[in-house]
Scaffold this motif. Sequence first.
Motif, short mmCIF file in Angstrom:
data_model
loop_
_atom_site.label_atom_id
_atom_site.label_comp_id
_atom_site.label_asym_id
_atom_site.label_seq_id
_atom_site.Cartn_x
_atom_site.Cartn_y
_atom_site.Cartn_z
N MET A 1 0.85 -1.17 0.00
CA MET A 1 0.00 0.00 0.00
C MET A 1 0.90 1.24 0.00
N GLU A 2 0.57 2.16 -0.84
CA GLU A 2 1.36 3.38 -0.93
C GLU A 2 1.07 4.31 0.25
N ARG A 3 2.09 5.05 0.66
CA ARG A 3 1.99 5.91 1.85
C ARG A 3 0.84 6.90 1.74
N HIS A 4 0.66 7.54 0.59
CA HIS A 4 -0.41 8.54 0.47
C HIS A 4 -1.79 7.90 0.65
N LEU A 5 -1.97 6.66 0.20
CA LEU A 5 -3.24 5.97 0.39
C LEU A 5 -3.45 5.64 1.86
N TYR A 30 6.17 1.48 7.83
CA TYR A 30 4.91 0.75 7.90
C TYR A 30 4.96 -0.48 7.03
N ASP A 31 4.05 -1.38 7.31
CA ASP A 31 3.89 -2.59 6.51
C ASP A 31 2.42 -2.98 6.57
N VAL A 32 1.81 -3.19 5.43
CA VAL A 32 0.43 -3.67 5.34
C VAL A 32 0.48 -5.02 4.64
N TRP A 33 -0.11 -6.02 5.28
CA TRP A 33 -0.04 -7.38 4.78
C TRP A 33 -1.02 -7.62 3.65
N ASP A 34 -0.66 -8.53 2.77
CA ASP A 34 -1.48 -8.85 1.60
C ASP A 34 -2.59 -9.85 1.91
N THR A 35 -2.46 -10.60 2.98
CA THR A 35 -3.44 -11.64 3.29
C THR A 35 -4.48 -11.14 4.27
N ALA A 36 -5.66 -11.73 4.18
CA ALA A 36 -6.75 -11.38 5.09
C ALA A 36 -7.08 -12.58 5.96
N HIS A 37 -7.56 -12.28 7.17
CA HIS A 37 -7.93 -13.32 8.13
C HIS A 37 -9.23 -12.90 8.80
N PRO A 38 -9.95 -13.85 9.41
CA PRO A 38 -11.23 -13.51 10.05
C PRO A 38 -11.06 -12.44 11.15
N ALA A 39 -11.89 -11.45 11.11
CA ALA A 39 -11.83 -10.37 12.10
C ALA A 39 -12.05 -10.91 13.51
N ALA A 40 -12.94 -11.89 13.66
CA ALA A 40 -13.23 -12.43 14.99
C ALA A 40 -12.00 -13.06 15.62
N GLN A 41 -11.15 -13.64 14.80
CA GLN A 41 -9.91 -14.25 15.31
C GLN A 41 -9.03 -13.17 15.95
N HIS A 42 -8.86 -12.06 15.27
CA HIS A 42 -8.05 -10.96 15.80
C HIS A 42 -8.71 -10.35 17.03
N GLY A 79 -4.27 -6.76 7.96
CA GLY A 79 -3.62 -6.03 9.03
C GLY A 79 -2.37 -5.32 8.57
N GLY A 80 -1.82 -4.55 9.49
CA GLY A 80 -0.57 -3.87 9.22
C GLY A 80 -0.04 -3.23 10.48
N LEU A 81 1.19 -2.74 10.39
CA LEU A 81 1.86 -2.08 11.51
C LEU A 81 2.50 -0.79 11.04
N ILE A 82 2.52 0.18 11.93
CA ILE A 82 3.25 1.42 11.73
C ILE A 82 4.16 1.56 12.95
N ASP A 83 5.44 1.77 12.71
CA ASP A 83 6.41 1.98 13.79
C ASP A 83 6.90 3.41 13.75
N LEU A 92 -1.18 -0.76 15.40
CA LEU A 92 -1.74 -1.92 14.73
C LEU A 92 -2.97 -1.43 13.97
N ILE A 93 -3.02 -1.72 12.68
CA ILE A 93 -4.10 -1.22 11.84
C ILE A 93 -4.77 -2.39 11.11
N TYR A 94 -6.07 -2.29 10.97
CA TYR A 94 -6.84 -3.30 10.23
C TYR A 94 -7.71 -2.60 9.20
N PHE A 95 -7.75 -3.23 8.02
CA PHE A 95 -8.52 -2.71 6.89
C PHE A 95 -9.51 -3.75 6.40
N THR A 96 -10.47 -3.31 5.60
CA THR A 96 -11.34 -4.27 4.94
C THR A 96 -10.48 -5.18 4.07
N GLU A 97 -11.03 -6.29 3.67
CA GLU A 97 -10.27 -7.29 2.92
C GLU A 97 -9.64 -6.72 1.65
#
Length: 117
Positions: A1-5, A30-42, A79-83, A92-97
């Motif tokens: 994901m690009e920084r401006h987005l 930052y790093d935003v992951w490419d895979t999605a997982h169930p929100a309930a799990q998180h 998900g993703g992380l910003i340090d 810790l950040i979460y986005f729609t799939e």
Amino acid sequence: MERHLLERLLAGDDEASAAALAALRSGATYDVWDTAHPAAQHAGVFAIRLRRMRRRGVEPLGLERMVRLLREHGRPVRGGLIDSVDQKWTFLIYFTEDGSTLVACARFQRWAEPSPL
């Protein structure tokens, strides 16, 4: 994901998102992951962590809200992380799939190992 987005997606009205946006604009990594997982799990994992942190007197910014929003979302999330540049905070950040909308954000203080004497 690009920084401006990512900056555009973090333009919410909650404290954690505002702090994450400020960190990002200050040069945070930052790093935003490419895979999605169930929100309930998180939500389940972070509900447990929230209880443990509260027993220690720690209240991460936005974590209770994040658990609630993930439960309400009910669909897979990315998900993703910003340090922060100073290495004091991790967000810790979460986005729609599809990555088009921010679902939730929380801020955690990073714990530094004591330096050896």
